[in-house]
Design an enzyme around this catalytic site. Sequence first.
Site, PDB file in Angstrom:
ATOM      1  N   CYS A 146      44.859 100.809  40.090  1.00 42.41           N
ATOM      2  CA  CYS A 146      46.409 100.581  40.218  1.00 42.41           C
ATOM      3  C   CYS A 146      47.104 101.547  40.957  1.00 42.41           C
ATOM      4  O   CYS A 146      47.000 102.777  40.606  1.00 42.41           O
ATOM      5  CB  CYS A 146      46.951  99.998  38.991  1.00 42.41           C
ATOM      6  SG  CYS A 146      48.630  99.671  38.974  1.00 42.41           S
TER       7      CYS A 146
ATOM      8  N   CYS B 297      51.401 104.076  38.854  1.00 44.71           N
ATOM      9  CA  CYS B 297      51.912 105.356  38.400  1.00 44.71           C
ATOM     10  C   CYS B 297      50.812 106.502  38.817  1.00 44.71           C
ATOM     11  O   CYS B 297      49.663 105.983  38.454  1.00 44.71           O
ATOM     12  CB  CYS B 297      52.425 105.439  37.014  1.00 44.71           C
ATOM     13  SG  CYS B 297      51.833 104.167  35.832  1.00 44.71           S
TER      14      CYS B 297
ATOM     15  N   TYR C 282      78.767 104.954  47.003  1.00 45.74           N
ATOM     16  CA  TYR C 282      77.565 104.440  46.831  1.00 45.74           C
ATOM     17  C   TYR C 282      77.541 103.726  45.273  1.00 45.74           C
ATOM     18  O   TYR C 282      76.678 103.969  44.447  1.00 45.74           O
ATOM     19  CB  TYR C 282      76.378 105.117  47.141  1.00 45.74           C
ATOM     20  CG  TYR C 282      76.298 105.843  48.483  1.00 45.74           C
ATOM     21  CD1 TYR C 282      76.143 105.215  49.531  1.00 45.74           C
ATOM     22  CD2 TYR C 282      76.964 107.133  48.698  1.00 45.74           C
ATOM     23  CE1 TYR C 282      75.938 105.971  50.878  1.00 45.74           C
ATOM     24  CE2 TYR C 282      77.323 107.760  49.738  1.00 45.74           C
ATOM     25  CZ  TYR C 282      76.664 107.221  50.891  1.00 45.74           C
ATOM     26  OH  TYR C 282      76.632 107.693  51.994  1.00 45.74           O
TER      27      TYR C 282
ATOM     28  N   ASP D 234      76.386 109.079  44.919  1.00 40.48           N
ATOM     29  CA  ASP D 234      74.992 108.508  44.395  1.00 40.48           C
ATOM     30  C   ASP D 234      74.268 107.620  45.421  1.00 40.48           C
ATOM     31  O   ASP D 234      74.001 106.711  45.601  1.00 40.48           O
ATOM     32  CB  ASP D 234      74.919 107.845  43.358  1.00 40.48           C
ATOM     33  CG  ASP D 234      73.829 107.404  42.771  1.00 40.48           C
ATOM     34  OD1 ASP D 234      72.522 107.750  42.952  1.00 40.48           O
ATOM     35  OD2 ASP D 234      73.540 106.484  41.629  1.00 40.48           O
TER      36      ASP D 234
ATOM     37  N   CYS E  48      68.301 110.717  43.779  1.00 37.94           N
ATOM     38  CA  CYS E  48      66.899 110.303  43.620  1.00 37.94           C
ATOM     39  C   CYS E  48      65.849 111.162  44.443  1.00 37.94           C
ATOM     40  O   CYS E  48      64.543 110.759  44.541  1.00 37.94           O
ATOM     41  CB  CYS E  48      66.660 108.606  43.633  1.00 37.94           C
ATOM     42  SG  CYS E  48      67.246 108.082  45.282  1.00 37.94           S
TER      43      CYS E  48
END
Length: 456
Positions: free
Chosen positions: A77, A80, A314, A380, A407
């Site tokens: 997969c 992650c 944002y 942000d 992020c």
Amino acid sequence: MQKGTILKTEIIEIAQGGDGVAKPDNFTLFIPETVPGDTVLAEVTEAKKTYGRAKVLEVLQAGPERVMPACSYFASCGGCSLQQLSYMEQLKAKRKIVQDSLTRIGGFKDIDHLVKPVLGMTNPWYYRNKIAVPVQPDSKRQLRTGFYEKGTHNIVEMDKCLLQADPGNEIWQTVVFLAREYGLQPYDEKTHQGVLRHILIRVARRTNEALVVLVLNTQGFPQEKELAKEIMKRHPQVVGVVKNTNTKKTNAILGSHTETILGKDHMIDYVGPLAFKVSARSFFQVNPQQAEVLYQVAKEYAGLTGKEHVLDLYSGIGTIALYLAPAAKKVTGIEVVPEAIEDAKKNAEFNNLNSAIFVHGDVAELLTQKKYQADVIVVDPPRKGLDLTVIEGMVKMGPQRIIYVSCNPATMARDLKEITNHGYTIRAVQPVDMFPQTPHVETVVLMSRVKVNTMF
Ligand code: SAH
């Protein structure tokens, strides 16, 4: 170093994208699926002048923090990539990623002591409140669902994802079972034929409600009401089943038209004290528990006394703005997506917060109009970070504090550097783990004007 070279090397750290890093003869090699302390036999797959990539042929000796991935689909997969590293080490690696970005990209010296330990989860599994699984026909034209294999569009058929909060997996499997029972044709992206494209399930952590979205290549299908009724009968927490039509040849999951088949078109969930109406298309943090941790840090850093004007740049659906509103005089959110602004306004009303207002537009454009003022700015931005014009617009307002929520540590470090060139300094850096088992890291940074003394 050349493509095809086979070498024995040791992994020293984790890079921003989650790959292990080795430095044989000072050449930087990125090697996926490795952890610090591993000694591996690896084959170079790509070689540039100073860095390259390699794949593991064999782990000769496992690093001390290598663990058995908990998910049985881990090897195939693409979901992650940090599962083979113990959770404590994942948190340490993320802190190091933030530190290294600040040092290497931002050029900050003596910054390490300002970077706090990453705020992680007690249980770093079952945290996602949204699951979106693609549907494909298998070789017998039967419907199958799962996540894409690494780097491809081939579905690895699976029946659960360990990141998904209960009862998301169970509802997903029920929808798959019923879709097969009712003969719903799987969508085939190669031929653009078939009906069911994606199954999207949202679950609300605090209210225990759930919403099912069937993404279709058509306007509907004959037995949709029966199927929806059956889903709701088997899972009473499902408050609504809706259909979304997406007939385009696109990787985007949702199309623009959504209609309710049965029940409601939204569910209600909370982040801290705030209630949100979450519908099929709404943006909503996928890890609401950690979102609350993040907003709490932002609130603490904002140091509000009730007199401040706050700008939330944002602002998305207004979560941060609404979180700060009770403690400020006025909060203004700016966001470019019109639907998000509509949601933010509704959320303000829903929570009786009339000191928060929301303005639709491009941050750079609105800031150059110079009609805003702020004591505190929360920013942000998306992954690409801030344009210079935005930074100039921000610092011209001369806020006491700037809270940068990011992020992407790389663009964050670049932007912080620029902001410090305008009389601001970094007071605290708090990474938060919103996405355990993946290399993503969110960071909240407090900056204030150099001449001001703050408690941080
Ligand atoms: N602060 C929000 C979400 C931030 S995500 C939260 O915590 O939920 C970044 C947001 O920036 C997205 O909603 C995106 O639509 C918006 N955005 C991207 N470019 C923009 C621009 N140029 N001007 C205004 N908003 C923008």
